[in-house]
Design a protein around this motif. Structure first.
Motif, PDB file in Angstrom:
ATOM      1  N   ARG A  47       0.836  -1.204   0.000  1.00 15.11           N
ATOM      2  CA  ARG A  47       0.000   0.000   0.000  1.00 15.11           C
ATOM      3  C   ARG A  47       0.865   1.245   0.000  1.00 15.11           C
ATOM      4  O   ARG A  47       0.567   2.223  -0.701  1.00 15.11           O
ATOM      5  CB  ARG A  47      -0.935   0.009   1.218  1.00 15.11           C
ATOM      6  CG  ARG A  47      -2.084  -0.960   1.149  1.00 15.11           C
ATOM      7  CD  ARG A  47      -3.184  -0.608   2.145  1.00 15.11           C
ATOM      8  NE  ARG A  47      -2.707  -0.526   3.513  1.00 15.11           N
ATOM      9  CZ  ARG A  47      -2.652  -1.547   4.358  1.00 15.11           C
ATOM     10  NH1 ARG A  47      -3.045  -2.745   3.981  1.00 15.11           N
ATOM     11  NH2 ARG A  47      -2.225  -1.373   5.600  1.00 15.11           N
ATOM     12  N   ARG A  48       1.931   1.234   0.802  1.00 12.77           N
ATOM     13  CA  ARG A  48       2.812   2.402   0.881  1.00 12.77           C
ATOM     14  C   ARG A  48       3.456   2.695  -0.471  1.00 12.77           C
ATOM     15  O   ARG A  48       3.606   3.867  -0.849  1.00 12.77           O
ATOM     16  CB  ARG A  48       3.889   2.158   1.948  1.00 12.77           C
ATOM     17  CG  ARG A  48       3.371   2.190   3.369  1.00 12.77           C
ATOM     18  CD  ARG A  48       3.268   3.614   3.915  1.00 12.77           C
ATOM     19  NE  ARG A  48       4.585   4.190   4.106  1.00 12.77           N
ATOM     20  CZ  ARG A  48       5.310   4.036   5.218  1.00 12.77           C
ATOM     21  NH1 ARG A  48       4.839   3.326   6.236  1.00 12.77           N
ATOM     22  NH2 ARG A  48       6.491   4.599   5.326  1.00 12.77           N
ATOM     23  N   TYR A  49       3.841   1.656  -1.198  1.00 19.41           N
ATOM     24  CA  TYR A  49       4.434   1.868  -2.520  1.00 19.41           C
ATOM     25  C   TYR A  49       3.415   2.502  -3.472  1.00 19.41           C
ATOM     26  O   TYR A  49       3.715   3.477  -4.169  1.00 19.41           O
ATOM     27  CB  TYR A  49       4.944   0.554  -3.093  1.00 19.41           C
ATOM     28  CG  TYR A  49       5.617   0.723  -4.440  1.00 19.41           C
ATOM     29  CD1 TYR A  49       6.752   1.517  -4.570  1.00 19.41           C
ATOM     30  CD2 TYR A  49       5.116   0.106  -5.577  1.00 19.41           C
ATOM     31  CE1 TYR A  49       7.372   1.694  -5.813  1.00 19.41           C
ATOM     32  CE2 TYR A  49       5.723   0.271  -6.813  1.00 19.41           C
ATOM     33  CZ  TYR A  49       6.854   1.066  -6.919  1.00 19.41           C
ATOM     34  OH  TYR A  49       7.451   1.247  -8.150  1.00 19.41           O
ATOM     35  N   LEU A  50       2.205   1.977  -3.470  1.00 18.26           N
ATOM     36  CA  LEU A  50       1.162   2.526  -4.335  1.00 18.26           C
ATOM     37  C   LEU A  50       0.813   3.961  -3.935  1.00 18.26           C
ATOM     38  O   LEU A  50       0.618   4.826  -4.794  1.00 18.26           O
ATOM     39  CB  LEU A  50      -0.084   1.642  -4.274  1.00 18.26           C
ATOM     40  CG  LEU A  50      -0.014   0.339  -5.066  1.00 18.26           C
ATOM     41  CD1 LEU A  50      -1.114  -0.623  -4.632  1.00 18.26           C
ATOM     42  CD2 LEU A  50      -0.110   0.615  -6.566  1.00 18.26           C
ATOM     43  N   LEU A  51       0.737   4.220  -2.640  1.00 16.38           N
ATOM     44  CA  LEU A  51       0.419   5.573  -2.176  1.00 16.38           C
ATOM     45  C   LEU A  51       1.493   6.568  -2.598  1.00 16.38           C
ATOM     46  O   LEU A  51       1.184   7.700  -2.989  1.00 16.38           O
ATOM     47  CB  LEU A  51       0.255   5.580  -0.660  1.00 16.38           C
ATOM     48  CG  LEU A  51      -1.000   4.868  -0.127  1.00 16.38           C
ATOM     49  CD1 LEU A  51      -0.897   4.666   1.378  1.00 16.38           C
ATOM     50  CD2 LEU A  51      -2.270   5.631  -0.491  1.00 16.38           C
ATOM     51  N   ASP A  52       2.756   6.144  -2.551  1.00 16.87           N
ATOM     52  CA  ASP A  52       3.842   7.022  -3.004  1.00 16.87           C
ATOM     53  C   ASP A  52       3.715   7.314  -4.495  1.00 16.87           C
ATOM     54  O   ASP A  52       3.940   8.440  -4.948  1.00 16.87           O
ATOM     55  CB  ASP A  52       5.200   6.377  -2.718  1.00 16.87           C
ATOM     56  CG  ASP A  52       5.597   6.480  -1.250  1.00 16.87           C
ATOM     57  OD1 ASP A  52       4.993   7.308  -0.535  1.00 16.87           O
ATOM     58  OD2 ASP A  52       6.494   5.735  -0.825  1.00 16.87           O
ATOM     59  N   LEU A  53       3.319   6.309  -5.272  1.00 18.05           N
ATOM     60  CA  LEU A  53       3.153   6.497  -6.716  1.00 18.05           C
ATOM     61  C   LEU A  53       2.007   7.466  -7.025  1.00 18.05           C
ATOM     62  O   LEU A  53       2.056   8.206  -8.014  1.00 18.05           O
ATOM     63  CB  LEU A  53       2.879   5.152  -7.398  1.00 18.05           C
ATOM     64  CG  LEU A  53       4.044   4.163  -7.468  1.00 18.05           C
ATOM     65  CD1 LEU A  53       3.542   2.819  -8.017  1.00 18.05           C
ATOM     66  CD2 LEU A  53       5.167   4.693  -8.357  1.00 18.05           C
ATOM     67  N   LEU A  54       0.980   7.450  -6.187  1.00 18.00           N
ATOM     68  CA  LEU A  54      -0.222   8.249  -6.455  1.00 18.00           C
ATOM     69  C   LEU A  54      -0.239   9.583  -5.706  1.00 18.00           C
ATOM     70  O   LEU A  54      -1.174  10.365  -5.855  1.00 18.00           O
ATOM     71  CB  LEU A  54      -1.469   7.444  -6.074  1.00 18.00           C
ATOM     72  CG  LEU A  54      -1.700   6.146  -6.865  1.00 18.00           C
ATOM     73  CD1 LEU A  54      -2.913   5.411  -6.331  1.00 18.00           C
ATOM     74  CD2 LEU A  54      -1.863   6.440  -8.350  1.00 18.00           C
ATOM     75  N   ARG A  55       0.793   9.839  -4.945  1.00 16.97           N
ATOM     76  CA  ARG A  55       0.807  11.015  -4.070  1.00 16.97           C
ATOM     77  C   ARG A  55       0.567  12.327  -4.821  1.00 16.97           C
ATOM     78  O   ARG A  55      -0.104  13.234  -4.320  1.00 16.97           O
ATOM     79  CB  ARG A  55       2.134  11.085  -3.312  1.00 16.97           C
ATOM     80  CG  ARG A  55       2.158  12.068  -2.161  1.00 16.97           C
ATOM     81  CD  ARG A  55       3.398  11.884  -1.323  1.00 16.97           C
ATOM     82  NE  ARG A  55       3.465  10.564  -0.738  1.00 16.97           N
ATOM     83  CZ  ARG A  55       2.828  10.212   0.382  1.00 16.97           C
ATOM     84  NH1 ARG A  55       2.084  11.106   1.020  1.00 16.97           N
ATOM     85  NH2 ARG A  55       2.945   8.995   0.863  1.00 16.97           N
ATOM     86  N   ASN A  56       1.118  12.424  -6.037  1.00 13.01           N
ATOM     87  CA  ASN A  56       1.027  13.681  -6.788  1.00 13.01           C
ATOM     88  C   ASN A  56      -0.037  13.660  -7.892  1.00 13.01           C
ATOM     89  O   ASN A  56      -0.114  14.573  -8.704  1.00 13.01           O
ATOM     90  CB  ASN A  56       2.394  14.024  -7.386  1.00 13.01           C
ATOM     91  CG  ASN A  56       3.431  14.297  -6.305  1.00 13.01           C
ATOM     92  OD1 ASN A  56       3.143  14.944  -5.298  1.00 13.01           O
ATOM     93  ND2 ASN A  56       4.639  13.784  -6.502  1.00 13.01           N
ATOM     94  N   VAL A  57      -0.843  12.617  -7.898  1.00 14.92           N
ATOM     95  CA  VAL A  57      -1.964  12.543  -8.844  1.00 14.92           C
ATOM     96  C   VAL A  57      -3.020  13.566  -8.428  1.00 14.92           C
ATOM     97  O   VAL A  57      -3.232  13.791  -7.228  1.00 14.92           O
ATOM     98  CB  VAL A  57      -2.549  11.107  -8.844  1.00 14.92           C
ATOM     99  CG1 VAL A  57      -3.871  11.044  -9.579  1.00 14.92           C
ATOM    100  CG2 VAL A  57      -1.546  10.131  -9.455  1.00 14.92           C
ATOM    101  N   PRO A  58      -3.690  14.234  -9.382  1.00 16.14           N
ATOM    102  CA  PRO A  58      -4.742  15.190  -9.011  1.00 16.14           C
ATOM    103  C   PRO A  58      -5.753  14.575  -8.053  1.00 16.14           C
ATOM    104  O   PRO A  58      -6.207  13.443  -8.252  1.00 16.14           O
ATOM    105  CB  PRO A  58      -5.389  15.537 -10.360  1.00 16.14           C
ATOM    106  CG  PRO A  58      -4.281  15.334 -11.350  1.00 16.14           C
ATOM    107  CD  PRO A  58      -3.484  14.175 -10.846  1.00 16.14           C
TER     108      PRO A  58
END
Length: 243
Positions: free
Chosen positions: A23-34
């Motif tokens: 989850r942490r990896y995915l959250l980091d990937l999506l952190r800057n998504v609108p």
């Protein structure tokens, strides 16, 4: 998955090293998504990942989850995710189109994975991205796969080929959980050799110290994945875009 294993899964999915680090990896990937992006989590379980997205600032009304398990969707709704539905991931019937689709350890449960990817592609907006994680290497097949009702495990090339076949463009792919590949491989082969594989309970680890160490190890791998791709691992993933 088997009922007893699903019950244990729901009990540990918040803090378990495997689920938490992914989850942490995915959250980091999506952190800057609108933050107004519409996101679908396929195989959402109790909605923990969707709640994490909510905490990141994504709008609750734009967060959707589907799961084949009625218990999982009941947990989702109890956790405040109202756009959660009991559905077969091979045939998701939603009117919405999504900016982001996440499928973590879902595709291997589906008998017709090509049909599923085709369905997911139809739900993705042009320019949208799909994040797909699956178990890696058929040589790691064990009782863990049996109790989880898996149909197969994948190499990275196999996963990429299936996504490309459905007109998706790969933007990143790698293996994941590289560090534990060798010990897990040896353990599973020994379990089969000794005919003790039915005692195996997969990736659920109850010991707090072990859980902490393994979490830190995979968080380190997550950091490295920003710069490199691993040549093998227990899981594999692709980030694919609809052009």
């Amino acid at each position: 998955m088997e009922i007893d294993f699903e019950k244990k899964y729901h009990e540990v999915e918040i803090e378990n090293w495997w689920f938490k680090s992914r989850r942490r990896y995915l959250l980091d990937l999506l952190r800057n998504v609108p933050k107004d992006s519409k996101i679908l989590d396929i195989g959402c379980s109790s909605g923990i990942f969707l709640k994490d997205l909510e905490l990141l600032g994504f709008k609750t009304e734009h967060l959707f989850g589907i799961d084949i398990s009625e218990n999982a969707i009941a947990n989702c709704k109890a956790n405040g995710i109202q756009n959660a539905f009991v559905m077969d991931a091979q045939n998701i019937l939603l009117e919405d189109e999504f900016d982001i689709i996440v499928a973590s350890d879902c595709l291997e449960h589906l008998e017709d994975d090509r049909k599923a990817i085709r369905n997911w592609y139809s739900l993705l907006k042009t320019g949208g991205e799909m994040y797909v994680f699956v178990p890696a290497f058929q040589s790691l097949w064990s009782h863990h796969d049996v109790v989880n009702m898996h149909f197969r495990r994948y190499t990275n090339q196999e996963l990429k080929a299936k996504l490309i076949h459905e007109n998706l463009t790969i933007s990143k792919s790698s293996y994941w959980n590289f560090s534990l590949f060798v010990p897990v491989y040896i353990f599973r082969k020994l379990s089969v050799f000794l005919s003790e594989n039915k005692k195996e309970k997969g990736q659920i680890v109850g010991n707090t110290t072990v859980n902490y160490i393994l979490l830190k190890l995979l968080l380190l791998e997550n950091s490295l994945l920003k710069h490199i791709s691993f040549p093998f691992g227990i899981s594999t993933f692709c980030i694919a875009k609809k052009i």
